[in-house]
Design a protein around this motif. Structure first.
Motif, PDB file in Angstrom:
ATOM      1  N   GLU A  11       0.855  -1.186   0.000  1.00 23.16           N
ATOM      2  CA  GLU A  11       0.000   0.000   0.000  1.00 23.16           C
ATOM      3  C   GLU A  11       0.888   1.231   0.000  1.00 23.16           C
ATOM      4  OE1 GLU A  11      -2.281  -0.779   3.477  1.00 23.16           O
ATOM      5  OE2 GLU A  11      -3.814  -1.878   2.374  1.00 23.16           O
ATOM      6  N   ARG A  52      -8.699  -0.468   6.300  1.00 25.02           N
ATOM      7  CA  ARG A  52      -8.188   0.676   5.535  1.00 25.02           C
ATOM      8  C   ARG A  52      -8.414   2.009   6.243  1.00 25.02           C
ATOM      9  NH1 ARG A  52      -6.030  -0.189   0.891  1.00 25.02           N
ATOM     10  NH2 ARG A  52      -6.480  -2.059  -0.303  1.00 25.02           N
ATOM     11  N   HIS A  53      -9.410   2.074   7.130  1.00 21.17           N
ATOM     12  CA  HIS A  53      -9.737   3.359   7.741  1.00 21.17           C
ATOM     13  C   HIS A  53      -8.835   3.731   8.910  1.00 21.17           C
ATOM     14  CE1 HIS A  53     -11.688   1.384  11.162  1.00 21.17           C
ATOM     15  NE2 HIS A  53     -12.171   0.539  10.286  1.00 21.17           N
ATOM     16  N   TRP A  54      -7.778   2.958   9.188  1.00 24.14           N
ATOM     17  CA  TRP A  54      -6.915   3.258  10.332  1.00 24.14           C
ATOM     18  C   TRP A  54      -6.188   4.585  10.142  1.00 24.14           C
ATOM     19  CZ3 TRP A  54      -1.727   4.187  10.141  1.00 24.14           C
ATOM     20  CH2 TRP A  54      -1.044   3.790   8.987  1.00 24.14           C
ATOM     21  N   CYS A  55      -5.895   4.961   8.892  1.00 23.01           N
ATOM     22  CA  CYS A  55      -5.107   6.172   8.656  1.00 23.01           C
ATOM     23  C   CYS A  55      -5.971   7.362   8.243  1.00 23.01           C
ATOM     24  CB  CYS A  55      -4.051   5.903   7.594  1.00 23.01           C
ATOM     25  SG  CYS A  55      -4.722   5.372   6.017  1.00 23.01           S
ATOM     26  N   TYR A  92     -14.498   6.167  11.481  1.00 20.20           N
ATOM     27  CA  TYR A  92     -15.111   5.169  10.610  1.00 20.20           C
ATOM     28  C   TYR A  92     -16.609   5.432  10.466  1.00 20.20           C
ATOM     29  CZ  TYR A  92     -16.298   0.578   8.798  1.00 20.20           C
ATOM     30  OH  TYR A  92     -16.763  -0.447   8.033  1.00 20.20           O
TER      31      TYR A  92
END
Length: 164
Positions: free
Chosen positions: A54, A80-83, A88
């Motif tokens: 990624e 994917r939403h960690w960054c 969320y």
């Protein structure tokens, strides 16, 4: 005094640029790190499984090790939403959902018409009678045939269509 409070922006080695003896500007640590960083395409060429690479993997301390760990069997990918800056599902706030629609087999019992009539009667009442109703509520306002309800749920019930 903590180490965080005592550091000034001007004292920070990352941001200050000085000149060397030859006259060319000395690169800061941050700029040196950025110059030595692999590109995403370069990292994809170096690893066995380029599909797991990624865009933020190149900023890791050891990008090859990170991609190797991500490509091992039975590893669960990090969502994917960690960054993302937004929490969320908070981006969906502006999307308006349509009101819930009763299934056809329940509509056929006539419950919607009964509730509408009851709501109209409730709206016609004055404030005093509404408050009195709150203190001493009356039950059994809707008189529905139990045989109709039984047939609706045990004879005519259909599976709802799945949505995304």
């Amino acid at each position: 005094e903590s180490t965080w409070g005592s550091r000034n922006l001007l004292e920070d080695d990352d941001l200050v640029e000085e000149t060397t003896e030859t006259g060319e500007p000395k690169l800061s640590k941050r700029k040196l790190k950025k110059l030595n960083r692999l590109s995403v395409a370069g990292l994809k060429q170096l690893v066995a499984r380029p599909d797991v690479v990624e865009m933020h993997d190149v900023t890791a301390r050891d990008p090859r090790l990170l991609v190797h760990l991500k490509s091992t069997r039975n590893t669960v990918p990090v969502p994917r939403h960690w960054c993302f800056k937004r929490k969320y599902l908070q981006g969906k706030r502006g999307i308006e959902k349509p009101p819930f629609d009763l299934p056809d087999f329940i509509k056929k019992t006539g419950i919607m018409e009964m509730r509408e009539a009851l709501q109209e009667k409730e709206d016609a009442k004055g404030m005093k009678s509404k408050m009195r109703e709150k203190v001493r509520p009356k039950l059994g306002k809707i008189d529905i045939d139990y045989q109709k309800l039984h047939d609706a749920f045990f004879k005519w019930q259909t599976k709802p269509k799945m949505t995304l």
